[in-house]
Design a protein around this motif. Structure first.
Motif, PDB file in Angstrom:
ATOM      1  N   TRP A 269       0.840  -1.203   0.000  1.00  0.00           N
ATOM      2  CA  TRP A 269       0.000   0.000   0.000  1.00  0.00           C
ATOM      3  C   TRP A 269       0.871   1.247   0.000  1.00  0.00           C
ATOM      4  O   TRP A 269       1.991   1.256   0.532  1.00  0.00           O
ATOM      5  N   ARG A 278      -2.530   0.550  -4.132  1.00  0.00           N
ATOM      6  CA  ARG A 278      -1.751  -0.668  -3.909  1.00  0.00           C
ATOM      7  C   ARG A 278      -1.169  -1.168  -5.224  1.00  0.00           C
ATOM      8  O   ARG A 278      -1.665  -0.824  -6.311  1.00  0.00           O
ATOM      9  N   VAL A 287      -6.981   1.154  -3.675  1.00  0.00           N
ATOM     10  CA  VAL A 287      -7.358   0.048  -2.798  1.00  0.00           C
ATOM     11  C   VAL A 287      -8.886   0.000  -2.705  1.00  0.00           C
ATOM     12  O   VAL A 287      -9.510   0.972  -2.279  1.00  0.00           O
TER      13      VAL A 287
END
Length: 451
Positions: A269, A278, A287
């Motif tokens: 991340w 990510r 994400v």
């Protein structure tokens, strides 16, 4: 009144009704599926990538490939088949206990072409053995156990190779359709699991490994468990609240690890303008909030749970939530019942290259209504890895027994990278609590006082 302990039973596996020929066909199909996956994972990159070590945490892909063949030769060709060794000269090279992963690139390993030829020759011999081996008379061959063990070993290394692909730098080489979105309406945050005994582990599953045995009664007090694994969206809240900066949420060991390695978010991340992004198998993407969080260590899971006012479930709690059917007192093979996994039950087998959204598999829910206990992400539990009462190492101590102790934490349930042949409600995985490159997530639990 009937004592519930008198009716606790374990679901039959279905193997009991199979003839020897059906067992051979089943084993051959399982071995073939595993090899197709190994081939896809190693053919996806060039020879330079195959021999490169992408992380000191992992072996070069070419080592995993030849190791798969070496174990198959040792157990199927030599032991079960009684055949002459094909390559006794490489036994030590591919003994995982003799050479740590970080050292394997310096060994005189088989090159890509030689490794592929070797595993092909071993497989041809293994199929010859499968055609003729009696599937009874020895515990190793009963119900084709040795062939199931080798299938699971290969699929486990396939998942390891998939994790190596995640650590690899460069353009994406693996492709799959997007994981499904939510298929349910609103779900409760948590589910009550009533207190009382249930049957943990197995004594009837023919391909179960030694650490899953034997079945034994465990009395578990009532508790609540999250209906789904903790999602990225929920984890955002922990990050936004400064969870990684506040010592009070972390154990001593967890805080020491977090600070020593400057860990500020799940692995892969990165915070960018507008939110969290990510890297997933070479793809850089936002994400997704609705998917289970993945690539977190035990320590991160533990800290989140404490911040949320909860805790991680014990291994026994996890298995009771997954397997126990209060209507029958029976421990199911899988959360949804006794039938083998189908695509509607769980996100398994690298069909997708990420977890699916929370609530994506309603058909896979347990009898108590707990979702996605199989597939998507391995789930950390609070339990140390240890043998069950009556444990007996089989067929070798190095599979399980040498790892027993407080250094390893138990994970349950499998991930999107776990094949259906290598997971069930009793299957136990374990790893160091610092590990983050594995496809690990978690769900929380809490005590149910007075229930």
């Amino acid at each position: 009144m009937t004592d519930v302990t008198e009716i606790l039973t374990e679901a039959p596996s279905g193997f009991e009704e199979r003839s020897a020929e059906q067992l051979r066909d089943h084993a051959a199909l399982a071995l073939t599926r595993a090899r197709e996956r190994s081939t896809a994972l190693t053919d996806a990159v060039d020879d330079e990538d195959l021999v490169r070590q992408h992380s000191k945490l992992m072996s070069p892909l070419v080592w995993d490939l030849a190791h798969i063949g070496s174990q198959e030769e040792l157990w199927l060709v030599r032991d079960v088949g009684g055949r002459e060794p094909l390559r006794p000269d490489i036994d030590d090279l591919y003994d995982a206990f003799q050479h740590p992963r970080a050292d394997r690139p310096s060994l005189p390993l088989l090159g890509p072409a030689e490794a592929r030829q070797y595993v092909g020759e071993v497989r041809a011999k293994a199929f010859e053995v499968l055609e003729k081996a009696p599937l009874s008379g020895r515990r190793l061959t009963e119900a084709a156990f040795a062939f199931g063990m080798i299938t699971q070993h290969e699929q486990q290394h396939d998942e390891t190779m998939l994790a190596t692909h995640q650590l690899r730098r460069g353009e994406p080489v693996l492709h799959a359709p997007a994981a499904p979105g939510r298929r349910t309406g609103s779900l409760p945050e948590e589910v009550l699991v009533p207190g009382g005994p249930f049957l943990m582990g197995t004594s009837v599953e023919p391909w179960a490994l030694d650490n899953e045995r034997p079945a034994h009664e465990v009395d578990v007090p009532a508790f609540f468990i999250d209906t789904t694994p903790v999602t990225n969206g929920q984890y955002f809240e922990f990050l936004d609240a400064g969870g990684y900066d506040q010592r009070r949420w972390w154990s001593d060991a967890g805080w020491e690890y977090r600070t020593a390695h400057d860990i500020t978010a799940p692995r892969f991340w990165r915070r960018e303008p507008g939110g969290w992004w990510r890297t997933r198998f070479g793809v850089h993407e936002p994400v997704p909030a609705d998917q289970p969080v993945v690539h977190v260590s035990f320590y991160e899971a533990e800290a989140y749970a404490r911040w949320a006012g909860k805790r991680l479930p014990t291994e026994a709690e996890w298995e009771k939530a997954a397997r126990w059917d209060p209507a029958t007192g029976q421990s199911r093979r899988y959360p949804w019942g006794n039938e083998d996994p189908k695509p509607e039950h769980a996100n398994l087998g690298q069909v997708h290259l990420s977890p699916a959204a929370a609530g994506a598999y309603p058909a896979g829910a347990s009898a108590l209504g707990v979702h996605q206990l199989i597939g998507d992400v391995w789930e950390w539990t609070s339990s140390d890895f240890a043998g069950y009462p009556g444990f007996a190492a089989f067929p070798y101590r190095e599979y399980s027994e040498v790892f027993f102790g407080p250094e390893y934490k138990v994970l349950r349930g499998g991930s999107f990278g776990t094949d259906a042949a290598a997971i069930r409600g009793t299957f136990r995985n374990w790893d160091y609590p610092i590990r983050r490159q594995i496809f690990s997530g978690f769900r929380c639990a809490r005590d149910a006082e007075g229930v």
